[in-house]
Design a protein around this motif. Structure first.
Motif, PDB file in Angstrom:
ATOM      1  N   UNK A  32       0.827  -1.208   0.000  1.00  0.00           N
ATOM      2  CA  UNK A  32       0.000   0.000   0.000  1.00  0.00           C
ATOM      3  C   UNK A  32       0.862   1.259   0.000  1.00  0.00           C
ATOM      4  N   UNK A  33       1.960   1.223   0.739  1.00  0.00           N
ATOM      5  CA  UNK A  33       2.853   2.388   0.804  1.00  0.00           C
ATOM      6  C   UNK A  33       3.777   2.468  -0.397  1.00  0.00           C
ATOM      7  N   UNK A  34       4.160   1.321  -0.923  1.00  0.00           N
ATOM      8  CA  UNK A  34       5.186   1.298  -1.952  1.00  0.00           C
ATOM      9  C   UNK A  34       4.661   1.400  -3.386  1.00  0.00           C
ATOM     10  N   UNK A  35       3.441   0.976  -3.635  1.00  0.00           N
ATOM     11  CA  UNK A  35       2.931   0.946  -5.015  1.00  0.00           C
ATOM     12  C   UNK A  35       2.948   2.302  -5.725  1.00  0.00           C
ATOM     13  N   UNK A  36       2.752   3.443  -5.034  1.00  0.00           N
ATOM     14  CA  UNK A  36       2.812   4.721  -5.763  1.00  0.00           C
ATOM     15  C   UNK A  36       4.173   5.037  -6.375  1.00  0.00           C
ATOM     16  N   UNK A  37       5.213   4.327  -5.943  1.00  0.00           N
ATOM     17  CA  UNK A  37       6.560   4.588  -6.431  1.00  0.00           C
ATOM     18  C   UNK A  37       6.926   3.748  -7.651  1.00  0.00           C
ATOM     19  N   UNK A  38       6.054   2.816  -8.021  1.00  0.00           N
ATOM     20  CA  UNK A  38       6.362   1.892  -9.102  1.00  0.00           C
ATOM     21  C   UNK A  38       5.321   1.964 -10.212  1.00  0.00           C
ATOM     22  N   UNK A  43       5.906  -4.241  -8.753  1.00  0.00           N
ATOM     23  CA  UNK A  43       6.794  -3.274  -8.109  1.00  0.00           C
ATOM     24  C   UNK A  43       8.268  -3.540  -8.423  1.00  0.00           C
ATOM     25  N   UNK A  44       8.545  -3.608  -9.731  1.00  0.00           N
ATOM     26  CA  UNK A  44       9.920  -3.814 -10.193  1.00  0.00           C
ATOM     27  C   UNK A  44      10.476  -2.587 -10.903  1.00  0.00           C
ATOM     28  N   UNK A  45       9.587  -1.746 -11.486  1.00  0.00           N
ATOM     29  CA  UNK A  45      10.035  -0.601 -12.268  1.00  0.00           C
ATOM     30  C   UNK A  45       9.654   0.698 -11.554  1.00  0.00           C
ATOM     31  N   UNK A  46      10.685   1.458 -11.149  1.00  0.00           N
ATOM     32  CA  UNK A  46      10.437   2.727 -10.464  1.00  0.00           C
ATOM     33  C   UNK A  46       9.858   3.761 -11.425  1.00  0.00           C
ATOM     34  N   UNK A  47       9.090   4.649 -10.872  1.00  0.00           N
ATOM     35  CA  UNK A  47       8.575   5.783 -11.645  1.00  0.00           C
ATOM     36  C   UNK A  47       9.723   6.754 -11.933  1.00  0.00           C
ATOM     37  N   UNK A  66      10.381   6.201   8.485  1.00  0.00           N
ATOM     38  CA  UNK A  66      10.374   4.736   8.569  1.00  0.00           C
ATOM     39  C   UNK A  66      11.016   4.118   7.333  1.00  0.00           C
ATOM     40  N   UNK A  67      10.712   4.682   6.172  1.00  0.00           N
ATOM     41  CA  UNK A  67      11.293   4.175   4.932  1.00  0.00           C
ATOM     42  C   UNK A  67      12.809   4.395   4.938  1.00  0.00           C
ATOM     43  N   UNK A  68      13.241   5.587   5.297  1.00  0.00           N
ATOM     44  CA  UNK A  68      14.677   5.878   5.325  1.00  0.00           C
ATOM     45  C   UNK A  68      15.397   5.015   6.355  1.00  0.00           C
ATOM     46  N   UNK A  69      14.743   4.762   7.477  1.00  0.00           N
ATOM     47  CA  UNK A  69      15.328   3.886   8.506  1.00  0.00           C
ATOM     48  C   UNK A  69      15.508   2.477   7.948  1.00  0.00           C
ATOM     49  N   UNK A  70      14.472   1.972   7.292  1.00  0.00           N
ATOM     50  CA  UNK A  70      14.558   0.635   6.711  1.00  0.00           C
ATOM     51  C   UNK A  70      15.600   0.585   5.600  1.00  0.00           C
ATOM     52  N   UNK A  71      15.741   1.655   4.844  1.00  0.00           N
ATOM     53  CA  UNK A  71      16.760   1.707   3.791  1.00  0.00           C
ATOM     54  C   UNK A  71      18.165   1.703   4.387  1.00  0.00           C
ATOM     55  N   UNK A  72      18.300   2.140   5.628  1.00  0.00           N
ATOM     56  CA  UNK A  72      19.587   2.125   6.309  1.00  0.00           C
ATOM     57  C   UNK A  72      19.997   0.732   6.767  1.00  0.00           C
ATOM     58  N   UNK A  73      19.049  -0.195   6.788  1.00  0.00           N
ATOM     59  CA  UNK A  73      19.335  -1.581   7.159  1.00  0.00           C
ATOM     60  C   UNK A  73      19.944  -2.282   5.952  1.00  0.00           C
ATOM     61  N   UNK A  74      21.147  -2.794   6.091  1.00  0.00           N
ATOM     62  CA  UNK A  74      21.847  -3.364   4.939  1.00  0.00           C
ATOM     63  C   UNK A  74      21.130  -4.574   4.340  1.00  0.00           C
ATOM     64  N   UNK A  75      20.471  -5.359   5.172  1.00  0.00           N
ATOM     65  CA  UNK A  75      19.753  -6.528   4.654  1.00  0.00           C
ATOM     66  C   UNK A  75      18.560  -6.097   3.821  1.00  0.00           C
ATOM     67  N   UNK A  79      17.576  -5.806  -1.111  1.00  0.00           N
ATOM     68  CA  UNK A  79      16.456  -6.173  -1.974  1.00  0.00           C
ATOM     69  C   UNK A  79      15.685  -4.959  -2.493  1.00  0.00           C
ATOM     70  N   UNK A  80      16.015  -3.774  -1.997  1.00  0.00           N
ATOM     71  CA  UNK A  80      15.326  -2.548  -2.417  1.00  0.00           C
ATOM     72  C   UNK A  80      16.332  -1.456  -2.772  1.00  0.00           C
ATOM     73  N   UNK A  81      17.482  -1.831  -3.297  1.00  0.00           N
ATOM     74  CA  UNK A  81      18.588  -0.899  -3.500  1.00  0.00           C
ATOM     75  C   UNK A  81      18.223   0.287  -4.385  1.00  0.00           C
ATOM     76  N   UNK A  82      17.583   0.036  -5.512  1.00  0.00           N
ATOM     77  CA  UNK A  82      17.243   1.126  -6.437  1.00  0.00           C
ATOM     78  C   UNK A  82      16.257   2.098  -5.783  1.00  0.00           C
ATOM     79  N   UNK A  83      15.229   1.540  -5.123  1.00  0.00           N
ATOM     80  CA  UNK A  83      14.254   2.376  -4.429  1.00  0.00           C
ATOM     81  C   UNK A  83      14.945   3.188  -3.333  1.00  0.00           C
ATOM     82  N   UNK A  84      15.774   2.531  -2.519  1.00  0.00           N
ATOM     83  CA  UNK A  84      16.428   3.218  -1.407  1.00  0.00           C
ATOM     84  C   UNK A  84      17.350   4.334  -1.875  1.00  0.00           C
TER      85      UNK A  84
END
Length: 92
Positions: A32-38, A43-47, A66-75, A79-84
């Protein structure tokens, strides 16, 4: 008897810890949070950067954090490198 009780206690503790870890979710895994970005349902191709920024600005500040915090987690970032990378660009 004491060894049996210690073993049972350790197993119970391990099971509770496993359930707590399994119950934690990442903002990056919330469709729900991520679909607007793809552009696609998978959810493979970024806008485009412009559309990404529009979606980013529509998020509440605590959701952005919350998104930036999760992007800071290396694991999670693997799996979300391009988005992050794009999210970090928007967050700076």
């Amino acid at each position: 008897m004491n060894m049996k009780m210690l073993t049972m206690g350790a197993m119970a503790l391990a099971m509770m810890a496993g359930a707590a870890v399994a119950g934690s979710t990442s903002a990056l895994d919330d469709p729900a949070k991520m679909s607007p970005f793809f552009t696609d349902a998978g959810m493979k191709t970024l806008r485009t950067e412009k559309d990404f920024k529009t979606a980013w600005m529509a998020m509440k500040p605590d959701e952005q954090k919350a998104v930036l915090k999760d992007c800071g987690d290396t694991t999670l970032n693997k799996s979300h490198a391009e988005f992050c990378a794009m999210a970090k660009k928007m967050g700076s």
